[in-house]
Design an enzyme around this catalytic site. Sequence first.
Site, PDB file in Angstrom:
ATOM      1  N   GLU A  79     -32.400   7.933 -27.433  1.00  0.00           N
ATOM      2  CA  GLU A  79     -31.367   7.406 -28.333  1.00  0.00           C
ATOM      3  C   GLU A  79     -31.889   6.284 -29.228  1.00  0.00           C
ATOM      4  O   GLU A  79     -31.216   5.285 -29.454  1.00  0.00           O
ATOM      5  CB  GLU A  79     -30.168   6.927 -27.492  1.00  0.00           C
TER       6      GLU A  79
ATOM      7  N   GLU B  11     -17.140   1.633 -23.697  1.00  0.00           N
ATOM      8  CA  GLU B  11     -18.213   1.761 -24.695  1.00  0.00           C
ATOM      9  C   GLU B  11     -17.568   2.020 -26.050  1.00  0.00           C
ATOM     10  O   GLU B  11     -16.576   2.744 -26.142  1.00  0.00           O
ATOM     11  CB  GLU B  11     -19.124   2.961 -24.395  1.00  0.00           C
TER      12      GLU B  11
ATOM     13  N   TRP C 179     -25.624  10.908 -32.581  1.00  0.00           N
ATOM     14  CA  TRP C 179     -25.480  12.292 -32.120  1.00  0.00           C
ATOM     15  C   TRP C 179     -24.623  13.153 -33.038  1.00  0.00           C
ATOM     16  O   TRP C 179     -24.219  14.242 -32.667  1.00  0.00           O
ATOM     17  CB  TRP C 179     -24.941  12.325 -30.687  1.00  0.00           C
TER      18      TRP C 179
ATOM     19  N   ASN D 218     -21.265   7.964 -14.855  1.00  0.00           N
ATOM     20  CA  ASN D 218     -21.112   7.775 -16.294  1.00  0.00           C
ATOM     21  C   ASN D 218     -20.684   9.086 -16.935  1.00  0.00           C
ATOM     22  O   ASN D 218     -21.421  10.073 -16.877  1.00  0.00           O
ATOM     23  CB  ASN D 218     -22.455   7.339 -16.900  1.00  0.00           C
ATOM     24  N   GLU D 219     -19.495   9.084 -17.495  1.00  0.00           N
ATOM     25  CA  GLU D 219     -18.991  10.242 -18.251  1.00  0.00           C
ATOM     26  C   GLU D 219     -19.162  11.570 -17.496  1.00  0.00           C
ATOM     27  O   GLU D 219     -19.959  12.429 -17.875  1.00  0.00           O
ATOM     28  CB  GLU D 219     -19.661  10.325 -19.632  1.00  0.00           C
TER      29      GLU D 219
END
Length: 686
Positions: free
Chosen positions: A372, A324, A332, A174-175
Amino acid sequence: MKSAVIARLATLLCVLTLTPVITHAQPAEPYPPLVLGTAWYPEQWPESRWDADLELMHKAGITMVRVGEFAWSRFEPSEGHYELDWLDHAVAAAGRHGIYVVIGTPSAAPPAWLTQKYPETLRTLEDGRRDQHGNRQQFNWANPKYRQLSRDMAEQLAKRFGHNPFVIGWQIDNEYANESYDEATRAQFQAWLKDRYKTLDNLNTRWTTSYWSETYQSWDQVPIQTKYGNPGLLLSWKRFVSDTWRSYQKNQLDAIRAHSDRHQFITTNMMGWFDGYDHYTVSQDLDLASWDDYVGQGQLDRYSNGAAHDLTRGFLRKNFWVMETQPGAVNWQKINNALDKGEVRAMAWHDIGHGADAVSYWQWRSALNGQEQYHGTLVGTDGTPVPLYAEVAQLGKEFVKAGPTLAGTSVRSDVAILHSYDSRWAINWQRHNNTYDPVAELVSYYKPLRDLSQSVDIVNPSAPLTQYKLVVAPGLNVLSDAEAKNLIAYVEQGGNLVLGQRSAMKDGDNTLQTERQPGPLVSLLGGRVDQYYALIDPVPVSGDWGTGTSQQWAELLSTKDPDTKVLMRFGKSNGWLDDQPAAITRKVGKGSITYIGAYLDPASMTKAAKWMLDMSNVQPKLGTVPEGVDVYPREGPHGKVYILVNFATTPQTVTLPTSMQDVLNDTTTTTVTLPTYGVSVLTPTR
Ligand code: GLA
Ligand code: GLA
């Protein structure tokens, strides 16, 4: 009734003939041409809750969930002890609701036991400290033990789900983002250098290490430098980082490929303009490019966001996914404002218009704890819809309606902008004017070119270029010999090439060219950059593109070839630039090459773009539309489709060149009136 009986008999037959019984049901249909998705974390909720969530998703028209990408501690609670039944249940539950699944491999979030037992898998920060458990991405991407553990994990998932008919694809990790600066990685870097440069003499020469006594007598002396250092070393480190992400990814990718159906795609979710590694390098092993598209603070900037879509489409030069995107707000930014009512839907169509075949919201529901808690979602903590859910549900209906028209279509542009990581890094390491942002410079070209042509590709300088009428290279500061050859061949074959500021100053080692800019293209251009100037205040420019200014930077040009014409000149400024050429052009057979030494203000840039398009014979794909309306053409074997979105603050009426089918409204029309954030999907009536 009848079919149920037949299905029963078929199952019975399977059992009787002792062929292996496929335990999962089969999907009713192949997955849709336009996919609406969400990130779902079943591991955070009791299984008894799953059906309610999936039913709500289904009602919104969601046809895909991405799962698993942070669930390592649930997949492998202790070393070598895998528990995948729960995911099997979750995939089956999704399937029962007509929802397909993309499985993320969980390597962005290693479990605590792993970190405790193998602390060498943790990454070392630049200041020498080790990262620790408790956030994510704390692993060392170059560490062999980490690679083995994450490969084993991916393999287990692939063995279990590689033939599951509801699983349509895989996301690796992921990323990708953080590298490690430990000694073992440094040794890998030194080995990488040896492989590339072969001899120290060669490296020393190409990096000009006689400067500041940098000369290396052995490979193990070479340090890691990331921001300030020898430009050849800085660029090599970035290339090593990129190759190491590629091999990190391939390690898992090979394990998945070995155990999965070929029609399950493999992707990773990238991050738009993020430049931590060369995305062209990392993309080449993937089936599909995808990215995480967040606006953050403020409203959608359709140009820089649109260019990021086109950038992502350029990684594999085909349609991509938005893996996404934000359901309203993120958590953020300094101020996490929500997108306006209607803007999320408009943004989804803007995504599709730029060549996305999927739009997936992060996330479905907030984890009750975790970092989050404030991020946007589609359902609240009570598990019932938030206000935005209805807007996403509208999209769900529209994706179903427009899907058949858009199936098999993609973006085809007459105009390409060239983009390279080497050049962006090189400029960012030595901006020379700290306000000089190479992405902003690229977007300053992109904006009018997109408005006026309605379709732009963004590709790397070694991509095939012959299909383009116009190729614009705003800032190819680093140009390898092979890339220069590609550009020269393009012009000689009749293409129109436009170079922007800071072009071709360096070779493929980030070493200054011994010719002035644009180095290997000087003789083709019949002119060159005599001197560059960082500017405090804008300087005036005037000529064929009217009167305007150059901001931040100015390049004094000169012509040598009698065929090379001056298009623009600087006005009175620092004396050196006064009345000197600011843009020059030369015809080469049927093609041309142009150099623009000014950073043009928006109005002059629009005129320059118009000039570029006119001389290349590029027309807007749908004719002229009112300001604020974006046109996104896609085409396929059955013809053209135009998506229109109105980003103006007032309603706008678009007159169409021919009668068209309004796909979302089931009407035939020659004009469309769109409210703010209004969307129309049109296809010429046959
Ligand atoms: C100092 C140093 C030089 C050079 C210049 C650049 O004076 O002694 O080596 O770096 O700065 O301005
Ligand atoms: C990234 C990550 C997600 C989530 C979102 C929040 O895109 O991939 O896991 O953290 O940001 O915006």
